[in-house]
Design a protein around this motif. Structure first.
Motif, mmCIF file in Angstrom:
data_model
loop_
_atom_site.group_PDB
_atom_site.id
_atom_site.type_symbol
_atom_site.label_atom_id
_atom_site.label_comp_id
_atom_site.label_asym_id
_atom_site.label_seq_id
_atom_site.Cartn_x
_atom_site.Cartn_y
_atom_site.Cartn_z
ATOM 1 N N GLN A 160 0.830 -1.207 0.000
ATOM 2 C CA GLN A 160 0.000 0.000 0.000
ATOM 3 C C GLN A 160 0.865 1.259 0.000
ATOM 4 N N GLN A 161 1.968 1.232 0.747
ATOM 5 C CA GLN A 161 2.877 2.374 0.756
ATOM 6 C C GLN A 161 3.533 2.559 -0.613
ATOM 7 N N ALA A 162 3.908 1.454 -1.243
ATOM 8 C CA ALA A 162 4.514 1.527 -2.576
ATOM 9 C C ALA A 162 3.540 2.091 -3.589
ATOM 10 N N MET A 163 2.271 1.691 -3.492
ATOM 11 C CA MET A 163 1.248 2.200 -4.408
ATOM 12 C C MET A 163 1.031 3.696 -4.200
ATOM 13 N N ALA A 164 1.020 4.123 -2.928
ATOM 14 C CA ALA A 164 0.834 5.541 -2.639
ATOM 15 C C ALA A 164 2.010 6.359 -3.168
ATOM 16 N N ALA A 165 3.245 5.842 -2.992
ATOM 17 C CA ALA A 165 4.428 6.546 -3.499
ATOM 18 C C ALA A 165 4.399 6.613 -5.015
ATOM 19 N N SER A 166 3.952 5.531 -5.651
ATOM 20 C CA SER A 166 3.868 5.502 -7.109
ATOM 21 C C SER A 166 2.866 6.534 -7.621
ATOM 22 N N LEU A 167 1.774 6.690 -6.896
ATOM 23 C CA LEU A 167 0.766 7.679 -7.284
ATOM 24 C C LEU A 167 1.341 9.092 -7.204
ATOM 25 N N ARG A 168 2.186 9.345 -6.217
ATOM 26 C CA ARG A 168 2.755 10.675 -6.047
ATOM 27 C C ARG A 168 3.823 10.983 -7.092
ATOM 28 N N ASN A 169 4.715 10.027 -7.344
ATOM 29 C CA ASN A 169 5.876 10.343 -8.189
ATOM 30 C C ASN A 169 5.784 9.808 -9.614
ATOM 31 N N GLY A 170 4.738 9.043 -9.906
ATOM 32 C CA GLY A 170 4.548 8.569 -11.280
ATOM 33 C C GLY A 170 5.422 7.390 -11.672
ATOM 34 N N ALA A 171 6.245 6.894 -10.747
ATOM 35 C CA ALA A 171 7.095 5.753 -11.060
ATOM 36 C C ALA A 171 6.293 4.458 -10.993
ATOM 37 N N HIS A 172 6.732 3.466 -11.741
ATOM 38 C CA HIS A 172 6.104 2.157 -11.684
ATOM 39 C C HIS A 172 6.678 1.350 -10.520
ATOM 40 N N CYS A 173 5.898 0.407 -10.057
ATOM 41 C CA CYS A 173 6.355 -0.626 -9.142
ATOM 42 C C CYS A 173 6.088 -1.977 -9.793
ATOM 43 N N ALA A 174 6.729 -2.989 -9.274
ATOM 44 C CA ALA A 174 6.477 -4.337 -9.786
ATOM 45 C C ALA A 174 6.236 -5.275 -8.615
ATOM 46 N N LEU A 231 10.703 2.187 -10.149
ATOM 47 C CA LEU A 231 11.037 1.842 -11.522
ATOM 48 C C LEU A 231 10.682 3.001 -12.449
ATOM 49 N N SER A 232 11.011 2.881 -13.700
ATOM 50 C CA SER A 232 10.755 3.942 -14.672
ATOM 51 C C SER A 232 9.268 4.282 -14.749
ATOM 52 N N GLY A 233 8.994 5.528 -15.088
ATOM 53 C CA GLY A 233 7.611 5.932 -15.299
ATOM 54 C C GLY A 233 7.062 5.461 -16.639
ATOM 55 N N VAL A 234 7.940 4.996 -17.524
ATOM 56 C CA VAL A 234 7.532 4.450 -18.824
ATOM 57 C C VAL A 234 7.344 2.948 -18.662
ATOM 58 N N ALA A 235 6.167 2.456 -19.010
ATOM 59 C CA ALA A 235 5.818 1.067 -18.728
ATOM 60 C C ALA A 235 6.794 0.084 -19.368
ATOM 61 N N SER A 236 7.183 0.313 -20.614
ATOM 62 C CA SER A 236 8.070 -0.630 -21.308
ATOM 63 C C SER A 236 9.446 -0.685 -20.633
ATOM 64 N N GLU A 237 9.934 0.482 -20.183
ATOM 65 C CA GLU A 237 11.224 0.505 -19.493
ATOM 66 C C GLU A 237 11.112 -0.175 -18.128
ATOM 67 N N ALA A 239 9.100 -2.557 -17.371
ATOM 68 C CA ALA A 239 8.996 -3.995 -17.637
ATOM 69 C C ALA A 239 10.376 -4.595 -17.860
ATOM 70 N N THR A 240 11.230 -3.888 -18.586
ATOM 71 C CA THR A 240 12.587 -4.381 -18.834
ATOM 72 C C THR A 240 13.387 -4.447 -17.538
ATOM 73 N N GLN A 241 13.254 -3.407 -16.709
ATOM 74 C CA GLN A 241 13.942 -3.399 -15.411
ATOM 75 C C GLN A 241 13.493 -4.585 -14.558
ATOM 76 N N THR A 242 12.187 -4.835 -14.554
ATOM 77 C CA THR A 242 11.643 -5.935 -13.760
ATOM 78 C C THR A 242 12.116 -7.278 -14.284
ATOM 79 N N GLU A 243 12.148 -7.411 -15.603
ATOM 80 C CA GLU A 243 12.573 -8.674 -16.202
ATOM 81 C C GLU A 243 14.019 -9.001 -15.822
ATOM 82 N N LEU A 244 14.867 -7.986 -15.762
ATOM 83 C CA LEU A 244 16.258 -8.216 -15.379
ATOM 84 C C LEU A 244 16.355 -8.758 -13.957
#
Length: 286
Positions: A160-174, A231-237, A239-244
């Motif tokens: 829940q904290q990660a989701m809230a931070a993602s909402l504020r800064n626009g970064a993705h989480c995985a 993670l990156s705010g761009v979904a494709s980037e 996804a690549t970070q997560t895959e690594l």
């Protein structure tokens, strides 16, 4: 000075005033068989009563310290037992530069002071035990007892904290959800102790694959969850970070495990989802 139960020596722990160098390297025992056990502190602790010596240099009980005391011109010395939970744990000692320093009024004041210090020692001990108990309760409530990883309760809070931070800064989480393949077979053929060892090793390897700000949790059984943040705010980037990271985890968990005299190989199955903000509920994500 506080009593070291192992060595039966009185160790200075706090001092104030002129001549405190006198205490450096001083030997004070509480044993009646030791010559340094017949001074004020050793006797006060052993007999659990105040000891007053009004002439430092002439009292034979202080013979081991006469030469040391001359340098500091000690005339009188007193020791009052200190208690914690009604047990003698040390002594309050006072050194004076004049003889006959401890008359009735001074003795009464010092005994009151020793009582206050004893009350404080007991209270500090109770507060310390309370702090340890609260820490243990917190650990049992939020951490898995086997792997010491966060449990489901703490995982949901961190998600829940990660989701809230993602909402504020626009970064993705995985969110990575994984379990061990054929774990039941290891439990059935090698025993649950061996299975527990494997789970502990898996937890350690998962920790080694993520950054400090990421989270690893055990849901129970052979199920683990990893949260990657920032993670990156761009979904494709993202996804690549997560895959690594996922590939790193897969390789790490696939290495040989040495569990006592048993070697085993295991694989893991993994599901991954990206999230940004709080558009989905925690339950839906899991």
């Amino acid at each position: 000075g506080l009593l070291d139960q192992t060595s039966q020596q009185v160790k200075p722990v706090a001092c104030y005033g002129i001549g405190t160098e006198y205490l450096e390297g001083i030997q004070i025992s509480v044993s009646a068989d030791d010559p340094t056990g017949h001074g004020t502190a050793g006797t006060a602790i052993r007999e659990n009563q105040p000891i007053w010596i009004q002439d430092f240099q002439r009292d034979p009980r202080l013979a081991p310290w006469h030469e040391r005391g001359k340098k500091y011109h000690w005339g009188s010395v007193a020791a009052l037992p200190l208690h914690r939970h009604d047990m003698v744990v040390g002594a309050l000692m006072l050194y004076a530069g004049v003889t006959d320093a401890f008359e009735q009024a001074e003795r009464h004041l010092l005994m009151s002071m020793a009582t206050d210090i004893s009350h404080a020692l007991t209270r500090f001990d109770l507060l310390s035990e309370r702090s340890k108990t609260e820490a243990e309760i917190h650990r049992l409530a939020f951490y898995d007892s086997l792997t010491q990883l966060p449990n489901r309760r703490l995982l949901i809070d961190r998600l829940q904290q990660a989701m809230a931070a993602s909402l504020r800064n626009g970064a993705h989480c995985a969110l990575l959800f994984l379990d061990l393949d054929h774990f039941k077979t290891i439990n059935d053929t090698q025993g649950h102790d061996m299975g527990d060892q494997l789970l502990v090793e898996v937890a350690q390897r998962l920790h080694s694959c993520v950054r400090q700000g990421d989270s690893v949790a055990r849901l129970g059984g052979d199920e683990f969850v990893v949260i990657l943040e920032g993670l990156s705010g761009v979904a494709s980037e993202a996804a690549t970070q997560t895959e690594l990271v996922a590939e790193k985890i897969r390789n790490e968990l696939g290495r040989l495990y040495l569990l006592e005299n048993y070697e085993c190989l295991t694989t893991s199955s993994m599901g991954i989802c990206l999230l940004q903000g709080d558009r989905e509920s925690v339950d839906d994500l899991l």
